[in-house]
Design an enzyme around this catalytic site. Structure first.
Site, PDB file in Angstrom:
ATOM      1  N   ASP A 246     -90.992  25.886 -11.267  1.00 22.97           N
ATOM      2  CA  ASP A 246     -90.362  24.998 -10.680  1.00 22.97           C
ATOM      3  C   ASP A 246     -91.276  23.929 -10.319  1.00 22.97           C
ATOM      4  O   ASP A 246     -92.641  24.284  -9.627  1.00 22.97           O
ATOM      5  CB  ASP A 246     -89.598  25.497  -9.606  1.00 22.97           C
ATOM      6  CG  ASP A 246     -88.723  24.451  -8.925  1.00 22.97           C
ATOM      7  OD1 ASP A 246     -88.287  23.292  -9.722  1.00 22.97           O
ATOM      8  OD2 ASP A 246     -88.429  24.343  -7.489  1.00 22.97           O
ATOM      9  N   HIS A 247     -91.366  22.658 -10.970  1.00 22.51           N
ATOM     10  CA  HIS A 247     -92.038  21.739 -10.360  1.00 22.51           C
ATOM     11  C   HIS A 247     -93.637  21.833 -10.884  1.00 22.51           C
ATOM     12  O   HIS A 247     -94.494  21.602  -9.898  1.00 22.51           O
ATOM     13  CB  HIS A 247     -92.040  21.130  -9.015  1.00 22.51           C
ATOM     14  CG  HIS A 247     -90.718  20.498  -8.451  1.00 22.51           C
ATOM     15  ND1 HIS A 247     -90.429  19.143  -8.745  1.00 22.51           N
ATOM     16  CD2 HIS A 247     -89.913  20.858  -8.159  1.00 22.51           C
ATOM     17  CE1 HIS A 247     -89.201  18.732  -8.659  1.00 22.51           C
ATOM     18  NE2 HIS A 247     -88.771  19.747  -7.853  1.00 22.51           N
TER      19      HIS A 247
ATOM     20  N   ASP B 210     -93.305  18.403 -13.988  1.00 24.45           N
ATOM     21  CA  ASP B 210     -92.749  17.072 -13.344  1.00 24.45           C
ATOM     22  C   ASP B 210     -93.796  16.087 -13.188  1.00 24.45           C
ATOM     23  O   ASP B 210     -94.631  16.210 -12.258  1.00 24.45           O
ATOM     24  CB  ASP B 210     -92.211  17.580 -12.002  1.00 24.45           C
ATOM     25  CG  ASP B 210     -91.764  16.584 -11.166  1.00 24.45           C
ATOM     26  OD1 ASP B 210     -91.608  15.270 -11.768  1.00 24.45           O
ATOM     27  OD2 ASP B 210     -91.560  16.744  -9.805  1.00 24.45           O
TER      28      ASP B 210
ATOM     29  N   GLU C  65     -88.500  15.816 -15.898  1.00 24.39           N
ATOM     30  CA  GLU C  65     -87.812  15.123 -14.773  1.00 24.39           C
ATOM     31  C   GLU C  65     -87.988  13.644 -14.875  1.00 24.39           C
ATOM     32  O   GLU C  65     -89.152  13.004 -15.344  1.00 24.39           O
ATOM     33  CB  GLU C  65     -88.329  15.561 -13.526  1.00 24.39           C
ATOM     34  CG  GLU C  65     -87.733  14.599 -12.305  1.00 24.39           C
ATOM     35  CD  GLU C  65     -87.852  15.307 -10.784  1.00 24.39           C
ATOM     36  OE1 GLU C  65     -87.682  16.250 -10.598  1.00 24.39           O
ATOM     37  OE2 GLU C  65     -87.609  14.530  -9.812  1.00 24.39           O
TER      38      GLU C  65
ATOM     39  N   HIS D 191     -84.761  16.095  -1.655  1.00 26.88           N
ATOM     40  CA  HIS D 191     -85.113  17.738  -1.471  1.00 26.88           C
ATOM     41  C   HIS D 191     -85.073  18.064   0.067  1.00 26.88           C
ATOM     42  O   HIS D 191     -85.319  17.204   0.750  1.00 26.88           O
ATOM     43  CB  HIS D 191     -86.677  17.769  -1.853  1.00 26.88           C
ATOM     44  CG  HIS D 191     -86.930  17.778  -3.452  1.00 26.88           C
ATOM     45  ND1 HIS D 191     -87.501  16.990  -4.179  1.00 26.88           N
ATOM     46  CD2 HIS D 191     -86.492  18.898  -4.284  1.00 26.88           C
ATOM     47  CE1 HIS D 191     -87.636  17.434  -5.367  1.00 26.88           C
ATOM     48  NE2 HIS D 191     -86.979  18.451  -5.562  1.00 26.88           N
ATOM     49  N   GLY D 192     -84.854  19.334   0.330  1.00 29.55           N
ATOM     50  CA  GLY D 192     -84.826  19.458   1.634  1.00 29.55           C
ATOM     51  C   GLY D 192     -83.590  19.661   2.360  1.00 29.55           C
ATOM     52  O   GLY D 192     -82.554  19.263   1.745  1.00 29.55           O
TER      53      GLY D 192
ATOM     54  N   GLY E 262     -82.604  19.321  -4.919  1.00 30.66           N
ATOM     55  CA  GLY E 262     -82.485  18.799  -3.673  1.00 30.66           C
ATOM     56  C   GLY E 262     -80.804  19.172  -3.634  1.00 30.66           C
ATOM     57  O   GLY E 262     -79.936  18.310  -2.836  1.00 30.66           O
ATOM     58  N   GLY E 263     -80.376  20.186  -4.066  1.00 33.45           N
ATOM     59  CA  GLY E 263     -78.974  20.736  -4.030  1.00 33.45           C
ATOM     60  C   GLY E 263     -78.597  21.271  -2.596  1.00 33.45           C
ATOM     61  O   GLY E 263     -77.296  21.484  -2.614  1.00 33.45           O
TER      62      GLY E 263
ATOM     63  N   ASN F 216     -80.558  23.463  -8.536  1.00 35.76           N
ATOM     64  CA  ASN F 216     -81.642  23.981  -7.853  1.00 35.76           C
ATOM     65  C   ASN F 216     -81.367  24.053  -6.369  1.00 35.76           C
ATOM     66  O   ASN F 216     -80.715  23.031  -5.777  1.00 35.76           O
ATOM     67  CB  ASN F 216     -82.779  23.060  -7.803  1.00 35.76           C
ATOM     68  CG  ASN F 216     -83.578  23.279  -9.319  1.00 35.76           C
ATOM     69  OD1 ASN F 216     -83.025  23.567 -10.289  1.00 35.76           O
ATOM     70  ND2 ASN F 216     -84.867  23.089  -9.143  1.00 35.76           N
TER      71      ASN F 216
HETATM   72 ZN   LIG Z   1     -86.993  20.058  -7.149  1.00 29.98          ZN
END
Ligand SMILES: [Zn+2]
Length: 287
Positions: free
Chosen positions: A82-83, A104, A134, A182-183, A211-212, A232
């Site tokens: 991821d990222h 990313d 992305e 995100h967060g 950022g879900g 995510n």
């Molecule tokens: Zn992310």
């Protein structure tokens, strides 16, 4: 089970109108809890390690944990980076046997983002692996860099950029920005479902939301029906599990508690939280 890549699970989700959960693990306990939830729910799952978490869980150790669990699992598990911020990290993950990576470079100009993503796609596809890119800027509410909620709409991914990004890179899935952060959100966000829908109509590949964590069940459903196939999710799970562990240890304070009691509790809490999300995303009973 044989290791899965994104193309083994996302196109089917896109076609049948559900989303596959992509969950970050922080250690062996969270990884086991996620896989257990996927097996119990009979759901395909993406088990992902974030490059930003390497200081706590290095790729060489964390990657092996996920690859082993995926091979033993009774459901398709996509072990995914991821990222990944640069080409080198993606190459290391692919060399380890990851069947999926995210590159990313969305903070760089579009031309540079395209050039880097294309290079990763070329190598990954030769190895039978898939790539998530992305396009557009996802703000972050983690750590010191606080997101500015007043100008999120400036960063929504445009249909033109998404189209060009897909056509020139050949990525298998793309993360786009339509208003999430995100967060843990500090305030309610306004999501641009119209833009999401337009992009999903213009592109043949699955779309990803990052950022879900702060989305309501209804917003998840609306995101999925407007074109999201991979969600995510990490921050809220992390928050719920640490809170649950704190409560558990407080309840146990007069008893003798061993480390494995805490390990088992973490696994149980992760499994519960992830199972709930899998059902909300509609990916249960799909394998
Ligand atoms: Zn992310």
């Amino acid at each position: 089970m044989v290791l899965a890549n994104l193309n083994d699970v996302l196109p089917k989700a896109k076609k049948d109108g559900y989303a596959v959960g992509a969950f970050n693990y922080a250690d062996l306990n969270t990884a086991r809890g996620i896989v257990k939830a996927a097996e119990t729910e009979k759901a395909p799952v993406v088990l992902q390690i974030a490059e930003s978490h390497f200081p706590y869980l290095p790729l060489d150790i964390g990657g092996k944990i996920a690859l082993d669990l995926a091979k033993q699992s009774s459901v398709p598990v996509v072990v995914h980076l991821d990222h990944g911020t640069d080409i080198k990290t993606c190459m290391i993950a692919l060399q380890m046997g990851f069947k999926s990576v995210m590159i990313d470079q969305s903070l760089k100009p579009l031309d540079e983002n395209i050039a880097a993503t294309k290079k990763v796609v070329e190598v990954a596809h030769m190895l039978g692996a898939t790539v998530e890119g992305e396009v557009g800027v996802m703000t972050t509410d983690v750590g010191k860099g606080k997101a500015d909620y007043s100008n999120l709409s400036d960063n929504y991914t445009t249909v033109e950029d998404a189209k060009r990004f897909y056509e020139e890179t050949g990525v298998d899935a793309v993360a786009i920005s339509y208003g999430t952060v995100h967060g843990i959100y500090r305030e309610k966000l306004s999501l641009n479902f119209e833009r999401l829908y337009e992009i999903s109509e213009a592109l043949p590949i699955p779309l990803v939301v990052h950022g879900g964590s702060g989305l309501s069940d209804e917003e998840y459903h609306k995101s999925i029906s407007n074109g999201i196939s991979k969600v995510n999710y990490y921050s809220t799970m992390s928050y719920n599990v640490t809170n649950g562990l704190r409560n558990y240890l407080n309840e146990q304070k007069d008893k003798q508690t061993f480390l494995f009691n805490a390990d088992l509790k973490i696994m149980e809490l992760v499994q519960k939280d992830i199972s709930e999300k899998i059902r909300i995303f509609g990916s249960n009973n799909r394998v």
